[in-house]
Design a protein around this motif. Structure first.
Motif: not given
Length: 931
Positions: A255-282
């Motif tokens: 930012g500057s003296e008159t403005n400020s900003y914050f940007v974030s991009l994310g991805y995470d996943s946890d397949s989980g412990i059960l076979q063949e299933l796709d546990g969690f994606k965000r």
């Protein structure tokens, strides 16, 4: 606290615990010194640490980021971090929120999370699931509000305490770019305090039961035993796996003296412990922007989006649970029959068939946006108007595939599809005036606010059968409509708030608040409620007559006030309503089985808090201690089997059912043992100790049956267990013995002999956490532990694992320890066909110490990186849930054991233990790059 902050080319400012630290990552040849006061968000106000008269605890975003790999949900990361805060894992499923209580908040409800605190994120009210979906990397700080002086500003929603979250925002200066990534895996830890039988042991056990007449099948011949031994395998290896975890986050801040900003991009996943299933994606993105329009006018804009996807089987206790199969299927049972079809197993259901052919997939997309404007009339008087909203869209698909064995078991061999869509929209419109004036050593502050909020929910669910094929899962392709349901609800709040503060020389502090709330869920005669607080503080260390140089602060605080709660109340339970449906081809309607209560009012809480904050040796030792008393009045409860207006039908009705008293002591300690340029070492810890008592119940009632295992009874703790007491085993006959209420012993079991087990409830009487941090030059190490003691759980799983009446299912090796000869002690009863009765023999203490997390890292600074366009690079490794010390059979922390707890009865976290998704052990390697 004053901190020297260098003006850097690149730098990082972050919260740690209750402190603000300035971290230098590059030294300039010339530096300027700026004094920064430690500021804490206390409800609707930001205050300097020395001005606080309330009971609060703070955890910084940096600490949560270190924990984020252990769980994709923030609530579980907070465990053991703050005094007064108890978190129990609902299940180990990735993304699943926990059950969370502040200062022992107790609500009796079938609503999952009815005892949860209020979650406020940047001024917007959220559900726990919405809060849980926020990535830890976007959080600046989390503040726990505990006493009435801090929570009363939220009035009718705050009786369970408040969690206030501040997300990261921009800061003036050159852009700071951070990329953080980590990879790892998780797995189910080894079972605690029991071992399952292998095939050889199970054959031996079944033969012993056959010899005793319990097993009607003949003893296995050597040839039969050899065939079974050839099939020996571990079902957990067929059902479970090591999950894979990955995390990526990129953020830009500037930012500057008159403005400020914050940007974030994310991805995470946890397949989980059960076979063949796709546990969690965000997937997540967040953007905020602050602009100074004129010297008097400022504008702010926030936008965030989170998209999650989960896939799972039904994992709560029943034969459909894969975790039930792991512990009950015999190790000699095969997955497939000789013809290649699925073996139905002793449970009549094959877990591999279930995993492949009965699936639930859940998609959730959450948008949140907020716009605000602040106008300064003159120095010390500002007006701020904020409009914020959340829109949640959910899609859930449940499929039983055509032609599968499980479809035939259910009675629809051609398959079934259920498609559910729901949306949730909430908005908050807040307008406030802030006044602040200093003259001499006096400082006066005030807030006046008006707020309106509304929640809208709608859902539509359709089920069709006779699928086109096993892999065609679009509901439009199924041939036969089966059922369609829907719902629409609306809730409205209107609130007015006033807050006044007075500060004299930092020595004498006064604060007071009053709030009036109206809520549409309450009865016509009690739509509005008034809530208030008053607090006072005295800082002895600032008195001229107190001349002890190593004391920085000795602040005594007292507060009193009231808050309210309707979290356990669903929409329209205050109204007489009808339900509609169909009978044949004709639509029908009639009275619901729920009677509205026009006199339904707020559940209220009156709180008193006495605290002391001590800082010594240039703030290197910080101690906070509180004692408190909460009187929870008119808690909400659904009374079953109520006759209405002389009719013959029985209904349920919500009423204000009684009063509960909670007393407690809690303390936090932070000590910087060594603090130097190259070496730092600090330790921290917190503990909460509580006592509970039911003071009264509605009408002439002296007890309430909550879930068949736990009760409320006047003079005892809430959720006290009531059951037949075991008197052990007759050493001469092997018979199970039981206590009658009069203290006599009998060998005849009768449920009418059940009695209250005073002092044995689900509620622990002490819990907390402790940890340490080391830093030596570029190396850093962090370790955290959590603990609890004093609670009890009816461990049905432990009972099932040794119950000889279940000889046809697998058991633990402890089942061999049954009575065999006169004089045997410390054994199970002699086997009988009926097996075990429900007694306190398997009522187990939930005491534990858990090694929650360990992280070791090394930071390469600019001196090492040289001319690379990087300011620092940190590599680290971490582990979560590394060890558990407990005498409990299994994991004592899981709060939800059965889906029937939530769907068909009153939900009491931790009342029973069955076969839930376990808490996993996690190991990761990570990299953080600062540009």
């Amino acid at each position: 606290m004053n901190v020297k902050l260098c003006v850097l080319t690149v730098g990082v400012l972050f919260f740690t615990g209750q402190s603000i630290n300035a971290q230098t990552v590059k030294r300039d040849t010339t530096t300027k010194v700026k004094q920064i006061e430690e500021v804490v968000l206390v409800g609707v106000q930001k205050k300097k640490k020395e001005e606080i008269t309330q009971a609060v605890s703070v955890v910084g975003g940096e600490e949560l980021t270190r924990m984020s790999a252990s769980s994709t949900g923030i609530t579980n990361m907070l465990q053991g971090k703050m005094s007064g805060l108890q978190v129990s894992t609902n299940s180990g499923k990735p993304g699943e929120p926990g059950s969370i209580r502040i200062r022992g908040a107790v609500n009796v409800s079938s609503v999952l999370g009815a005892s949860d605190p209020l979650f406020v994120v940047d001024g917007i009210y959220m559900t726990q699931r919405q809060f849980n979906a926020i990535p830890a990397s976007d959080i600046e700080s989390v503040t726990e509000l505990k006493d009435a002086a801090s929570t009363a500003v939220y009035g009718a929603r705050a009786a369970n305490g408040v969690i206030v979250v501040t997300t990261k925002r921009g800061k003036s200066g050159k852009p700071s770019i951070v990329y953080d990534t980590r990879f790892g895996f998780a797995f189910k830890p080894k079972d605690k305090n029991f071992t399952m039988m292998n095939t050889s042991q199970k054959i031996q056990y079944e033969n012993e039961m056959s010899g005793l007449g319990i097993n009607p099948n003949p003893v296995y011949t050597s040839e039969e035993a050899a065939l079974l031994l050839a099939n020996d395998h571990d079902w957990s290896k067929d059902i479970l796996r090591n999950s894979t975890i990955q995390y990526h986050n990129l953020s830009i801040r500037g930012g500057s003296e008159t403005n400020s900003y914050f940007v974030s991009l994310g991805y995470d996943s946890d397949s989980g412990i059960l076979q063949e299933l796709d546990g969690f994606k965000r997937y997540n993105a967040r953007f905020n922007f602050d602009q100074k329009i004129t010297d008097k006018l400022k504008m702010g804009f926030d936008f965030g989006i989170v998209n999650t996807k989960t896939q799972d089987q039904r994992f709560s206790y029943n034969a459909l649970s894969p975790f039930y199969s792991i512990y009950t299927l015999n190790p000699y049972e095969t997955i497939y029959d000789s013809d290649g079809s699925f073996n139905p197993t002793t449970n009549s259901i094959n877990p591999i068939d279930l995993r492949r052919n009965e699936l639930t997939t859940d998609w959730r997309t959450r948008f949140n946006a907020q716009i605000s404007g602040t106008y300064e009339f003159f120095k010390g008087l500002t007006f701020k108007s904020t409009f914020g909203n959340i829109y949640d869209l959910r899609k859930n698909k449940y499929v039983v595939k055509k032609g599968s064995d499980i479809a035939a078991v259910y009675g629809y061999p051609d398959g079934s599809i259920r498609d559910t869509r729901s949306d949730f929209w909430t908005y908050v419109f807040n307008n406030r005036l802030d006044f602040s004036k200093s003259f001499g050593q006096h400082k006066i502050g005030a807030v006046a606010a008006f707020e309106y909020s509304q929640e809208e929910f709608g859902s539509l669910s359709g089920t069709k059968r006779v699928m086109l094929g096993p892999d065609v899962t679009d509901i439009g392709s199924a041939a036969t409509p089966f059922a369609i349901t829907g719902a629409t609800t609306s809730t409205r709040y209107v609130s007015m708030l006033g807050v006044v503060d007075y500060n004299y020389a930092g020595r004498y502090l006064l604060s007071g608040s009053i709030r009036r709330d109206g809520n549409s869920r309450l009865g016509a005669n009690n739509k509005y409620g008034n809530f208030w607080s008053a607090s006072i503080a005295w800082n002895l260390a600032k008195e001229s007559f107190f001349n002890v140089p190593f004391f920085n602060d000795i602040k005594f605080r007292y507060s009193i006030g009231t808050t309210g709660n309707v979290a356990s109340l669903a929409d329209y339970q205050n109204l007489i309503s009808i339900v509609s449906g169909d009978y044949g081809a004709d639509p029908t309607s009639g009275p619901s089985n729920f009677v509205g209560n026009k006199d339904l009012k707020w559940e209220s809480k009156t709180s008193q808090n006495l605290g002391v904050d001590i800082s010594m040796f240039k703030n290197r030792i910080k101690l906070t201690t509180e004692v408190f008393k909460d009187d929870r009045k008119d808690f909400l409860y659904a009374i079953p089997s109520t006759q209405y207006e002389g009719g013959g039908y029985l209904f349920s009705s919500i009423t204000n059912a009684g009063n509960i008293e909670i007393k407690g002591l809690e303390s936090e300690l932070n000590v910087e043992i060594i603090k130097s340029a190259d070496f730092d070492w600090s330790v921290r810890g917190n503990i909460s100790m509580l006592k509970y008592q039911v003071k009264s119940l509605y009408g002439t009632a002296t007890q309430l049956n909550l879930d068949g295992y736990t009760f409320m009874s006047i003079g005892m703790e809430p959720t006290t267990f009531k059951m037949v007491k075991s008197a052990g085993v007759d050493t001469q006959t092997g018979e199970a013995l039981y206590y009658r209420p009069d203290g006599s012993i009998t060998n005849v079991y009768s449920s009418s002999d059940a009695q209250f087990l005073n002092g044995k409830s689900t509620l622990p009487n002490a819990y907390g956490g402790f940890g340490t941090t080391f830093r030596y030059k570029g190396f850093d190490l962090n370790a955290d532990f959590s603990f609890q003691t004093g609670g009890y759980n009816y461990n049905i799983m432990a009972q099932n694992l040794v119950d000889f009446s279940a000889y046809n299912q697998n058991l633990s090796t402890a089942a061999f320890n049954y009575w065999k000869n006169p004089g045997d002690t410390n054994v199970l009863p002699a086997p009988t066909v009926n097996g075990f009765e429900t007694t306190d023999a398997f009522l187990q203490k939930t005491d534990f110490i858990r090694f929650r997390s360990l992280e070791l890292g090394y930071t390469f600074d600019k001196k090492i990186l040289g001319n690379l366009p990087l300011s620092s690079v940190r590599v680290y490794g971490s582990g979560q849930n590394l060890a558990l010390w407990t005498k409990f059979t299994g994991d004592p922390e899981v709060a939800v054991a059965s889906e029937t707890q939530v769907n068909n009865g009153t939900f009491i976290p931790g009342a029973i233990s069955l076969y839930n998704y376990p808490t996993t052990r996690t190991f990761l390697l990570g990299l953080q790059v600062n540009f």
